[in-house]
Enzyme design. Structure first.
Site, PDB file in Angstrom:
ATOM      1  N   ASN A  29     -15.159  45.806 -11.695  1.00 22.15           N
ATOM      2  CA  ASN A  29     -15.272  46.340 -13.317  1.00 22.15           C
ATOM      3  C   ASN A  29     -14.722  47.413 -13.722  1.00 22.15           C
ATOM      4  OD1 ASN A  29     -16.497  43.568 -15.158  1.00 22.15           O
ATOM      5  ND2 ASN A  29     -17.414  43.833 -12.323  1.00 22.15           N
ATOM      6  N   GLU A  30     -13.768  47.558 -13.995  1.00 17.72           N
ATOM      7  CA  GLU A  30     -12.897  49.222 -13.869  1.00 17.72           C
ATOM      8  C   GLU A  30     -13.433  49.599 -15.590  1.00 17.72           C
ATOM      9  OE1 GLU A  30     -12.152  50.312 -11.666  1.00 17.72           O
ATOM     10  OE2 GLU A  30     -10.534  49.719 -10.689  1.00 17.72           O
ATOM     11  N   PRO A  31     -13.476  51.289 -15.932  1.00 16.91           N
ATOM     12  CA  PRO A  31     -13.356  51.621 -17.228  1.00 16.91           C
ATOM     13  C   PRO A  31     -13.132  50.759 -18.173  1.00 16.91           C
ATOM     14  CG  PRO A  31     -13.568  53.781 -15.310  1.00 16.91           C
ATOM     15  CD  PRO A  31     -13.345  52.186 -14.841  1.00 16.91           C
ATOM     16  N   SER A  37     -14.154  47.863 -19.083  1.00 17.92           N
ATOM     17  CA  SER A  37     -15.330  46.590 -19.161  1.00 17.92           C
ATOM     18  C   SER A  37     -16.433  46.304 -19.974  1.00 17.92           C
ATOM     19  CB  SER A  37     -15.665  46.318 -17.979  1.00 17.92           C
ATOM     20  OG  SER A  37     -14.109  46.454 -16.654  1.00 17.92           O
ATOM     21  N   THR A  63      -8.913  53.523  -8.088  1.00 20.29           N
ATOM     22  CA  THR A  63      -9.336  52.138  -7.485  1.00 20.29           C
ATOM     23  C   THR A  63      -8.073  51.912  -6.048  1.00 20.29           C
ATOM     24  OG1 THR A  63     -10.999  52.311  -8.569  1.00 20.29           O
ATOM     25  CG2 THR A  63     -10.019  50.243  -6.848  1.00 20.29           C
TER      26      THR A  63
END
Ligand code: GLP
Length: 370
Positions: A172-174, A176, A191
């Site tokens: 869940n990347e920035p 999300s 990532t």
């Protein structure tokens, strides 16, 4: 075998309050990473036994990455030596790269088999991992079914998480949202750069992944988020002490009633109680801690040490240092002198045969009163 159920509060093991007024999630710090891993494995084993005694399934949410490897090693040891059985365990992995074949080196399917599943008695049909082999068009349906399956089993009992440098949990990347569910996402540049080593170059890292959402993770009854090593210290501090923000998805864990950070001492160093312990509790003002506090104050106010005033010390929570060793002028001079003595033209130490008697003190020592 009956399905799981939502546990009552008394069945949960995380109940302690947070450790300092700055920490918004309970944090347990261990001298060594291995001790944290053993503690997590012990709690998982307790839950498996608890469920088995009631003839119920135990549902585990599992993570990949280097961090949980020692947790899995301890679970394998418990299976071999203590007879811990996984026959009643159902697992759901957080994520998988997309696309990804299960036999590829970097596949999370392969990772989980190598580190855990191949060494325990879990039933193959009880293992769930997002499928990286699907056609893109089939992913939404797969994700919806993944969520439903977890719900039908009564939800996740214990969720294990690592944390990425972007603050991601799962993938869940920035950006999300708190309510996000299992879905296909695009990986952040940081990532992909962190994964470059595993893929022999950033250009080989997939651009996408399937991940359980923040909302899916928050639905777990109990969550252990693990971080080891100095390189995790800053993001851990942001997640634990910062504002809740979609830019750091781990910060959403602040709203979970039964979540705990499990850290080794290095990953804890960004927390206020380690960085500035004087703001949290009564401290003993050793020379080292005094220097740490004064340098911190000078940096915070962007001022030279010798210009720090009584007001500066008072306003930034260093009244106790003033009371013990003040006035401010004396503390400033003491710390400044120490720093001054660390400056040398002989970084590796001056050879004994070149030392003069005067070398022990610095040239301008005499301008400050003793
Ligand atoms: C990947 C995984 C995450 C994991 C993170 C940290 O991004 N998808 O679930 O938490 O890596 O990995 P490591 O534990 O190796 O630092």
């Amino acid at each position: 075998m009956a399905t799981g159920h939502i546990p009552d509060a008394h069945e949960l093991t995380i109940t302690e309050p947070v450790s300092s007024q700055f920490e918004k999630i309970p944090v347990q710090v261990f001298g060594q990473a291995i001790d944290a891993s053993k503690e997590i494995a012990r709690r998982i084993a307790d839950r498996i036994h608890f469920r088995a005694a009631k003839d119920e399934n135990c549902v585990l949410g599992l993570a990949t990455g280097s961090t949980p490897v020692s947790v899995y090693a301890e679970l394998v040891r418990m299976h071999r030596e203590d007879g811990l059985s996984f026959k009643n365990v159902v697992t759901f992995n957080l994520d998988e790269y997309f696309p990804m074949q299960p036999n590829e080196l970097q596949s999370y399917v392969r990772f989980m088999h190598e580190h855990l599943f191949d060494h325990i008695d879990i039933l193959p049909e009880n293992i769930n991992i997002p499928d990286g082999t699907l056609a893109k068009a089939d992913v939404p349906e797969f994700c919806a079914k993944y969520e439903t399956k977890i719900e039908l089993l009564g939800g996740i009992d214990i969720q294990i998480l690592g944390i990425g440098r972007t603050g991601h949990i799962g993938f869940n990347e920035p950006g999300s949202s708190k309510t996000s569910s299992t879905r296909l996402i695009t990986l952040d540049r940081v990532t992909r750069s962190d994964a470059a080593g595993d893929f022999f170059g950033e250009e080989n890292v997939p651009r996408r992944a399937i991940t359980m959402g923040v909302g899916s993770i928050l639905s777990a009854s109990e969550i252990y988020i693990i971080a080891y090593g100095e390189h995790k210290a800053q993001i851990v501090a942001e997640a634990v002490e910062g504002e809740i923000s979609p830019m750091v998805s781990a910060s959403f864990l602040q709203e979970h009633p039964h979540c705990r950070f499990m850290l080794d001492i290095s990953a804890a160093q960004g927390l206020t109680r380690f960085r500035c312990p004087w703001l949290v509790e009564q401290v003993e003002w050793t020379d080292l801690l005094t220097r740490k506090a004064v340098i911190w104050l000078a940096r915070l106010l962007d001022k030279p040490i010798l210009k720090l005033t009584e007001k500066d010390y008072n306003e930034e929570g260093l009244q106790d240092l003033l009371a013990e060793h003040g006035p401010a002028y004396d503390i400033n001079v003491q710390v400044f002198r120490h720093l001054q003595r660390t400056i040398t033209g002989w970084p590796a130490g001056k050879p004994a045969d070149l030392k003069q008697p005067g070398d022990v003190s610095r040239p301008h020592d005499d301008i400050f009163p003793k």
